[in-house]
Each structure stands twice: as structure tokens, then as C-alpha cells.
Scaffold this active site. Structure first.
Site, PDB file in Angstrom:
ATOM      1  CG  ASP A 144       5.550   3.617   0.903  1.00  0.00           C
ATOM      2  OD1 ASP A 144       5.931   4.225   1.951  1.00  0.00           O
ATOM      3  OD2 ASP A 144       4.429   3.587   0.733  1.00  0.00           O
ATOM      4  CE1 TYR A 170      -3.504   2.559   0.691  1.00  0.00           C
ATOM      5  CE2 TYR A 170      -2.401   3.413   2.645  1.00  0.00           C
ATOM      6  CZ  TYR A 170      -3.370   3.592   1.655  1.00  0.00           C
ATOM      7  OH  TYR A 170      -4.428   4.328   1.706  1.00  0.00           O
ATOM      8  CE  LYS A 216       1.205   4.736   8.550  1.00  0.00           C
ATOM      9  NZ  LYS A 216       1.164   4.010   7.327  1.00  0.00           N
TER      10      LYS A 216
END
Ligand SMILES: *Cc1c(COP(=O)(O)O)cnc(C)c1O
Length: 434
Positions: free
Chosen positions: A241, A146, A274
Site C-alpha cells: 500500500d 491503514y 495521494k
């Protein structure tokens, strides 16, 4: 003890009238596991409390950012101080420079970063930059990874080997994903095939190096080595990512974990989020100078943001990074994470429940089958009913694991040995009934 009124249920019903599905991000709705989502009223350290006043040991940590636990005093102080100086200016600040410097210090594959407000925005911008810098359109992504919800990335594999994908969301025109090639994670043959067919047209290969959006699946060393070699050979950018893994699995992110095994290993571009915001809306993408200089205002690739580099968010991120870069931080965190996973393994073994688990730094995953999976299809063979029994059993006992079998778990510095022992004891209870 159940309270007379279920305040979570009341809030969920009230929310559902004004917010689609009652939530502002789908996984929060508990659709995969059923039942009533817990509405959080406050959090401290390793715990949060729901609207009924029940306490949970929190193994989600806002899906990764809360690596210090909730309400760490140094972070709270930095945020309070920043608030008094102003919320947002739309003009540059010293703190943005400090945060950029702090990130770059630990991630040597990047010379420059651009700060944005969400992982979605960072991944979307990274793709645009990769395309702009290479003058190519096509990109590779992997099933089960994702990268946020930019249109070009909401895509699943089509039928057949190394074919272009189909949108996974209504509202994404097929033309928008026509340049996105979707491959199976850890499948070397498909990877080779894709580069043979499309190598010269590929702008980038984007990958979660340790995938946390299909629970916890590592890219194998041979696979990662080949990703690097093929990208170099064909002039495509290898984009990591690390929104989840950055500053979570190690101070240098997953790329530092691979660099331990593959000498000289580095991606060309990195996407972060995050942890670098410490719980505030903050994300980033970065690369070597030659790539980053394609970005506006230096270059022709446009990217911007009203709240980018927000002064309160950067204060929060900076205070968080300063705490986690203290010596021994990750050794401690990794030891606790391993203790949890091996405790769960022991409890499952004792009950004869098939189980496997893995962790890196403060991130972990476990599966209700014996061998660790290599790809999304295998992850999804998990017995849903058993997973849900485990999830709800833990929830009732005050332990909050991810409410979906395809999500990873997160340890924080605030979790104690006693929290972990209690978690394992509760799991042993439930395994005995499975
Ligand atoms: C969470 C996540 C994103 C998206 O970040 P948001 O801040 O939710 O937009 C992208 N990539 C990975 C690997 C993630 O885990």
C-alpha cells in the site's frame, strides 16, 4: 493577535449542524488534540490561510498529495486547460493512457494499472483482485497500518498470537473480517507463525512498507525480506500500500527504497493514491499483467467507477508527476526534510526533551521518546499531553503539523530554508517549556 470573532469556531459550529462532527473525514475534527479545527480559506506554496486570515506553514499538504506545494503554476495551468475540455465523459480519454504510462514508467513492478478515485477504493479493489487471482480468501494486515475504510480492513488484532481480528468500526459484521489476520508490524515470529498456520489459504499480505498511519515507522529490512520470501513460498501476493509513500518517499516509491537494499526486491501488487492525483480524487492499483488480466472486462473480478480516470484529475496528476520526475527533485526534497527533522532533534536535545525522528524523501515523523518505534504499540506510548502542547504551541505560532500523534508529516518543494528555520525556532521555544 486573536480576532474579535473566531471565524474558525463559528464555521465549526455551523458545520456541526449539517455535517457529522463538522468534518468530512474524522482526523480533521482535532479530537485527538482538542481545540478548534482551522477552516482553510486558501493556500499557496508552502502555506495556507484559515478563516481568521492566519497563515500556517503547512506540513500536511492534504495528507501527502501536495508535494509541489499549493497552486503550482504548471499544475494550475493543466487543470484549467482540462476543465475547458469537459469535466467527465464516462468514456475513455488519451490522458488516462498517458497517466498510466507515466506511473508505470517509474514503478517497474507493475505492467498495468487501473485508475480509481480514492485510496480506499484502490485498496479494496486490490484485495478483491488478490482473492480473485489466487482463489483464496485470507489476508494479512498489520496493526497500525491503514488501508482505507473497506470493511475487511477495518480490523484490529484479536487476543493471542496470529489470530483473526475484531472489527474496529460499528457496522462491520465479524464475518466480514473473519478472513483478516492482524499481526504486529516488524514482528518476525508472528509473521512466521501466521504463514505456518495459514500460508496455503492466504490471498495476500498487505503492508504499508513505510507506515505513515502510525506516524512514521519503517518495516525493517529483515522483516520485509521475510515478507517477500514467505509470500513467494506460499503463493500469496505481496501487496504494497503505497497510497502515502508512492511518489512521496522516492520517484519509485518505498519499493525502490527497499530494492536498493534487497537486490531484485519487488512487491506483487501496488496500491497508490495521494501524490498521483496532485490533490484531485485519483488513486490506482497495479501489478504484473497476469494478475491484472483477472480484472473485468478481461477477467472475472469485477471493478468499476463512474468518475474513474476523471479528465480533470488525470490532468492534475499528470502535471504533478511531470514536475516531480525532473532531475534532482527528490534530492532537494529529501535534503529539506532531513534538515527539518535534524533541526527539531537539535532543538529537543538542547532543551533536554526526549526525541527521535526519521524521514525518507518528502515524508517524516518524530516522537517524544528517544528511540525510533518498531510498531504501533510503541508509537502509542507517546505522552499525549506533551504532544498536544507541542502541536498547539506550533499551531499558535503558525505551523500546522498533523493534529494526531499517529500521523506522518509532509514536506513540499515549496517549503523554503527560511520556513524550516522558522519552524525549528518555534519548536525550540516550546521544547524549552516542556
Ligand atoms: C490515505 C491512505 C489510504 C486511503 O486513501 P483515501 O484516498 O483517503 O481513501 C490508504 N492507504 C494509505 C497507506 C493511506 O495513507
Amino acid at each position: 493577535m486573536k480576532p474579535d470573532t473566531d471565524h474558525n469556531l463559528a464555521l465549526f459550529q455551523r458545520a456541526a449542524r449539517v455535517i457529522p462532527g463538522g468534518v468530512n473525514s474524522p482526523v480533521r475534527a482535532f479530537k485527538a488534540v482538542g481545540g478548534t479545527p482551522r477552516f482553510v480559506s486558501r493556500a499557496q506554496g508552502a502555506y495556507f490561510w484559515d478563516a481568521n486570515g492566519q497563515r500556517y506553514i503547512d506540513y500536511i499538504g492534504s495528507w501527502g498529495p501536495m508535494i509541489l506545494g499549493h497552486g503550482h503554476p504548471a499544475v494550475v495551468e493543466a487543470v484549467q486547460k482540462a476543465l475547458l475540455d469537459g469535466f467527465s465523459f464516462g468514456a475513455p480519454t488519451e490522458r488516462e493512457v498517458e497517466l498510466a504510462e507515466e506511473i508505470l514508467k517509474h514503478v517497474p513492478s507493475m505492467d498495468m494499472v487501473r485508475l480509481v478515485s480514492s485510496g480506499t477504493e484502490a485498496a479494496m479493489s486490490a484485495i478483491r483482485l488478490a482473492r480473485g487471482a489466487t482463489g483464496r480468501n485470507k489476508l494479512i494486515k498489520f496493526e497500525g497500518c491503514y488501508h482505507g475504510h473497506a470493511d475487511a480492513l477495518l480490523v484490529k488484532a484479536g487476543s493471542g498470537l496470529a489470530t483473526f481480528g475484531n472489527p474496529t468500526s460499528a457496522g462491520v459484521p465479524p464475518e466480514v473480517v473473519q478472513h483478516t489476520l492482524v499481526l504486529e508490524y516488524n514482528n518476525l515470529a508472528q509473521l512466521e507463525e501466521a504463514f505456518v498456520q495459514h500460508g496455503p489459504d492466504l490471498a495476500c499480505l498487505m503492508i504499508e512498507p513505510i507506515a505513515g498511519n502510525m506516524n512514521f515507522v519503517r518495516a525493517s529490512l529483515p522483516f520485509m525480506r521475510r515478507c517477500r520470501e514467505l509470500c513467494t513460498q506460499y503463493g500469496a501476493l505481496l501487496v504494497f500500500d503505497e497510497v502515502m509513500t508512492g511518489f512521496r518517499v522516492a520517484l519509485g516509491g518505498a519499493q525502490s527504497v527497499y530494492a536498493r537494499e534487497i537486490p531484485g526486491f519487488a512487491p506483487d501488487m501496488t496500491v497508490m493514491g495521494k501524490v498521483i492525483g496532485g490533490g484531485m480524487p485519483l488513486a490506482a492499483f497495479g501489478a504484473k499483467r497476469a494478475v491484472m488480466e483477472h480484472l473485468a472486462p478481461l477477467g472475472t473480478v469485477y471493478q468499476a467507477g463512474t468518475l474513474s480516470g476523471n479528465p480533470v484529475a488525470t490532468a492534475c496528476g499528470l502535471a504533478t508527476l511531470r514536475e516531480i520526475s525532473k532531475p534532482g527533485f527528490y534530492d532537494d526534497l529529501a535534503r529539506k526534510t532531513r534538515a527539518l527533522v535534524s533541526g527539531l532533534q537539535g532543538a529537543a536535545d538542547a532543551a533536554g526533551v526526549p526525541f527521535s525522528g526519521d524521514s525518507e524523501g518528502g515524508m517524516f515523523g518524530f516522537f517524544l521518546f528517544p528511540d525510533l518505534p518498531q510498531n504501533y504499540a510503541k508509537v502509542m506510548t507517546t505522552d499525549n499531553a506533551r504532544f498536544n502542547t507541542l502541536f498547539h504551541g506550533m499551531l499558535e505560532r503558525g505551523v500546522y503539523f498533523a493534529p494526531a500523534l499517529y500521523e506522518a508529516g509532509f514536506m513540499s518543494a515549496a517549503h523554503s530554508e527560511a520556513d524550516i528555520a522558522q519552524t525549528v525556532a518555534h519548536a525550540a521555544d516550546i521544547f524549552a517549556q516542556l
